[in-house]
Scaffold this motif. Structure first.
Motif, PDB file in Angstrom:
ATOM      1  N   ARG A 180      46.300 -64.397  -3.556  1.00 26.65           N
ATOM      2  CA  ARG A 180      46.571 -64.979  -2.240  1.00 26.65           C
ATOM      3  C   ARG A 180      45.884 -64.152  -1.162  1.00 26.65           C
ATOM      4  O   ARG A 180      46.026 -62.928  -1.116  1.00 26.65           O
ATOM      5  CB  ARG A 180      48.072 -65.068  -2.006  1.00 26.65           C
ATOM      6  N   THR A 181      45.149 -64.838  -0.286  1.00 28.32           N
ATOM      7  CA  THR A 181      44.290 -64.157   0.676  1.00 28.32           C
ATOM      8  C   THR A 181      44.435 -64.748   2.066  1.00 28.32           C
ATOM      9  O   THR A 181      44.447 -65.972   2.236  1.00 28.32           O
ATOM     10  CB  THR A 181      42.815 -64.263   0.234  1.00 28.32           C
ATOM     11  N   PHE A 182      44.514 -63.858   3.057  1.00 30.50           N
ATOM     12  CA  PHE A 182      44.456 -64.217   4.475  1.00 30.50           C
ATOM     13  C   PHE A 182      43.092 -63.796   5.020  1.00 30.50           C
ATOM     14  O   PHE A 182      42.588 -62.714   4.675  1.00 30.50           O
ATOM     15  CB  PHE A 182      45.529 -63.473   5.269  1.00 30.50           C
ATOM     16  N   ILE A 183      42.512 -64.618   5.890  1.00 29.72           N
ATOM     17  CA  ILE A 183      41.320 -64.226   6.651  1.00 29.72           C
ATOM     18  C   ILE A 183      41.653 -64.440   8.122  1.00 29.72           C
ATOM     19  O   ILE A 183      41.755 -65.582   8.589  1.00 29.72           O
ATOM     20  CB  ILE A 183      40.087 -65.047   6.244  1.00 29.72           C
ATOM     21  N   VAL A 184      41.876 -63.351   8.835  1.00 29.76           N
ATOM     22  CA  VAL A 184      42.357 -63.401  10.217  1.00 29.76           C
ATOM     23  C   VAL A 184      41.204 -63.069  11.159  1.00 29.76           C
ATOM     24  O   VAL A 184      40.598 -61.993  11.075  1.00 29.76           O
ATOM     25  CB  VAL A 184      43.512 -62.408  10.438  1.00 29.76           C
ATOM     26  N   MET A 185      40.922 -63.979  12.082  1.00 35.89           N
ATOM     27  CA  MET A 185      39.798 -63.820  12.997  1.00 35.89           C
ATOM     28  C   MET A 185      40.283 -63.764  14.452  1.00 35.89           C
ATOM     29  O   MET A 185      41.194 -64.505  14.842  1.00 35.89           O
ATOM     30  CB  MET A 185      38.836 -65.000  12.802  1.00 35.89           C
ATOM     31  N   THR A 186      39.669 -62.885  15.255  1.00 37.28           N
ATOM     32  CA  THR A 186      39.957 -62.840  16.689  1.00 37.28           C
ATOM     33  C   THR A 186      38.728 -62.375  17.455  1.00 37.28           C
ATOM     34  O   THR A 186      37.892 -61.636  16.914  1.00 37.28           O
ATOM     35  CB  THR A 186      41.129 -61.899  17.013  1.00 37.28           C
ATOM     36  N   PRO A 190      50.836 -57.162  15.359  1.00 37.22           N
ATOM     37  CA  PRO A 190      50.191 -57.722  14.159  1.00 37.22           C
ATOM     38  C   PRO A 190      50.322 -56.833  12.925  1.00 37.22           C
ATOM     39  O   PRO A 190      50.424 -57.336  11.804  1.00 37.22           O
ATOM     40  CB  PRO A 190      48.729 -57.864  14.584  1.00 37.22           C
ATOM     41  N   ARG A 191      50.338 -55.524  13.114  1.00 40.27           N
ATOM     42  CA  ARG A 191      50.434 -54.627  11.963  1.00 40.27           C
ATOM     43  C   ARG A 191      51.779 -54.776  11.253  1.00 40.27           C
ATOM     44  O   ARG A 191      51.878 -54.585  10.041  1.00 40.27           O
ATOM     45  CB  ARG A 191      50.195 -53.183  12.407  1.00 40.27           C
ATOM     46  N   THR A 192      52.803 -55.141  12.016  1.00 42.50           N
ATOM     47  CA  THR A 192      54.113 -55.371  11.408  1.00 42.50           C
ATOM     48  C   THR A 192      54.085 -56.587  10.499  1.00 42.50           C
ATOM     49  O   THR A 192      54.602 -56.570   9.366  1.00 42.50           O
ATOM     50  CB  THR A 192      55.181 -55.553  12.496  1.00 42.50           C
ATOM     51  N   VAL A 193      53.473 -57.668  10.986  1.00 44.10           N
ATOM     52  CA  VAL A 193      53.351 -58.884  10.172  1.00 44.10           C
ATOM     53  C   VAL A 193      52.472 -58.609   8.952  1.00 44.10           C
ATOM     54  O   VAL A 193      52.753 -59.090   7.851  1.00 44.10           O
ATOM     55  CB  VAL A 193      52.785 -60.047  11.001  1.00 44.10           C
ATOM     56  N   ALA A 194      51.417 -57.818   9.147  1.00 43.10           N
ATOM     57  CA  ALA A 194      50.535 -57.473   8.032  1.00 43.10           C
ATOM     58  C   ALA A 194      51.294 -56.725   6.944  1.00 43.10           C
ATOM     59  O   ALA A 194      51.087 -56.960   5.744  1.00 43.10           O
ATOM     60  CB  ALA A 194      49.365 -56.634   8.527  1.00 43.10           C
ATOM     61  N   ARG A 218      41.040 -53.430  12.107  1.00 39.71           N
ATOM     62  CA  ARG A 218      40.668 -52.609  10.949  1.00 39.71           C
ATOM     63  C   ARG A 218      41.927 -52.106  10.248  1.00 39.71           C
ATOM     64  O   ARG A 218      42.000 -52.075   9.008  1.00 39.71           O
ATOM     65  CB  ARG A 218      39.790 -51.454  11.402  1.00 39.71           C
ATOM     66  N   GLU A 219      42.924 -51.708  11.039  1.00 39.41           N
ATOM     67  CA  GLU A 219      44.196 -51.248  10.464  1.00 39.41           C
ATOM     68  C   GLU A 219      44.911 -52.383   9.739  1.00 39.41           C
ATOM     69  O   GLU A 219      45.511 -52.170   8.680  1.00 39.41           O
ATOM     70  CB  GLU A 219      45.088 -50.668  11.554  1.00 39.41           C
ATOM     71  N   VAL A 220      44.878 -53.574  10.313  1.00 35.34           N
ATOM     72  CA  VAL A 220      45.511 -54.730   9.675  1.00 35.34           C
ATOM     73  C   VAL A 220      44.890 -54.972   8.299  1.00 35.34           C
ATOM     74  O   VAL A 220      45.593 -55.217   7.309  1.00 35.34           O
ATOM     75  CB  VAL A 220      45.385 -55.985  10.564  1.00 35.34           C
ATOM     76  N   ALA A 221      43.565 -54.884   8.233  1.00 36.96           N
ATOM     77  CA  ALA A 221      42.886 -55.076   6.949  1.00 36.96           C
ATOM     78  C   ALA A 221      43.259 -53.975   5.954  1.00 36.96           C
ATOM     79  O   ALA A 221      43.474 -54.238   4.767  1.00 36.96           O
ATOM     80  CB  ALA A 221      41.373 -55.107   7.155  1.00 36.96           C
ATOM     81  N   GLN A 222      43.355 -52.752   6.438  1.00 40.95           N
ATOM     82  CA  GLN A 222      43.739 -51.642   5.552  1.00 40.95           C
ATOM     83  C   GLN A 222      45.141 -51.845   5.000  1.00 40.95           C
ATOM     84  O   GLN A 222      45.393 -51.615   3.816  1.00 40.95           O
ATOM     85  CB  GLN A 222      43.651 -50.322   6.316  1.00 40.95           C
TER      86      GLN A 222
END
Length: 347
Positions: A266-272, A282-286, A311-315
């Motif tokens: 399962r994969t998310f691709i989040v763009m902004t 966002p880091r909490t939801v991540a 970058r932190e969200v991706a990590q």
């Protein structure tokens, strides 16, 4: 008299030197021929290893694809055997028997590699043992000059595991006011590239779409009809502030309807293109998504995007962060991500 004796001695010495040179040349010629023979066999062994690796990889991939389609191990073995036989190893087709095929589960081990386990379910992987050895179906590989070195045969082997990964993907896209105009046009184009790239893969991935400004919507449930994603993208309203977290939460509602982490990746691709300024962090939801087994890739677009946070969200989500300054770069990134979501992977 002494002159004649010296002349005879000189001639005798010359004959001895000639004889010694002939012996030396003969020895060197034998050594040269042995070296040539050894070199030929070494090259033959390297080529055979390469051919065996290629044939074994092809067999495992073919068997894994067949398994994903039919869920029938016998059909998967038959397909793997057929593809292997179409590949020559040392001029002979590679012959495989049923015992050369092993079925199991492969999962990412956190180090970028997949780990095969024949006791774990669901079955999504086929491991093939390709051999040209004594006792194998194809037998050992004769060497050209092996009898000179006292070794007649070469016995290479190769192990290849191919994994069929089904994947549910949620695209989370930014439709805040800063995306008005060319930026949003570029995003729609990039999503089309993503969909077209996925359409060329071996299976049909399921893709969902969520979008956000200061509010968020779950726009398209997980579907194999990628045209729905493109159509919905083109009709999204653009304007307002930026709540990345609400977009991710909307995406989570779509992912909650997925087939589950025990069955699919399962994969998310989040763009902004901007900076989060509304709603939860966002880091909490991540962190919540990662705990649920969801991988998160992030994309920032434009000079004003919040790269450090994304970058932190991706990590946190065990994914990668990408940054695009132009529409062309954005399209390239979505294409690259689609390619990395390949459904068949070989160890």
């Amino acid at each position: 008299m002494n002159f004649l004796i010296n002349l005879q001695n000189t001639r005798r010495a010359q004959r001895n030197r000639k004889g010694a040179m002939l012996v030396l040349i003969a020895v060197m010629l034998i050594a040269f021929m042995a070296t040539v023979a050894f070199t030929v066999d070494i090259a033959h062994m390297h080529l055979t290893r390469t051919e065996l690796r290629t044939a074994t990889d092809a067999a495992s991939k073919a068997a894994a694809i067949e398994l994903s389609i039919s869920q029938d191990r016998d059909l998967a073995i038959a397909r793997g055997q057929s593809i292997a036989a179409q590949n020559t190893v040392a001029t002979d087709p590679l012959q495989l028997v049923a015992g050369d095929f092993e079925f199991g589960n492969a999962r990412a081990n956190g180090a970028g590699k997949f780990q095969f386990d024949n006791s774990r379910f669901p079955t999504n992987s086929v491991r093939v043992s390709g051999r040209r050895t004594v006792g194998s179906a194809s037998g050992p590989v004769p060497l050209f000059f092996g009898n000179i070195m006292g070794v007649e045969f070469f016995e290479p082997s190769a192990l290849s595991a191919a994994t069929y990964i089904e994947r549910d993907i949620v695209l989370v896209v930014d439709r805040s006011g800063s995306m008005l105009g060319q930026k949003f046009t570029d995003l729609v184009s990039a999503i089309d590239v993503f969909n077209n790239t996925l359409a060329e893969t071996a299976v049909e991935e399921r893709v969902g779409l969520a979008s956000y400004n200061d509010r968020a919507t779950a726009d398209v449930p997980l579907t194999t009809d990628l045209n729905l994603i493109s159509t919905s993208m083109a009709s999204l309203p653009v304007g307002g502030f930026t709540s990345i977290s609400r977009g991710m939460s909307a995406g989570k509602t779509l992912m909650d309807a997925s087939r589950g982490a025990e069955f699919v990746e399962r994969t998310f691709i989040v763009m902004t293109d901007g900076r989060h300024n509304r709603g939860p962090e966002p880091r909490t939801v991540a962190t919540q998504l990662a705990a649920d087994g969801v991988q998160i890739h992030t994309i920032t677009f434009g000079a004003d995007a919040d790269q450090p946070r994304m970058r932190e969200v991706a990590q946190i989500g065990g994914g990668q962060h990408f940054h695009a300054l132009t529409g062309e770069q954005l399209r390239d990134i979505y294409r690259e991500i689609a390619l990395t979501l390949s459904t068949v992977m070989t160890e």
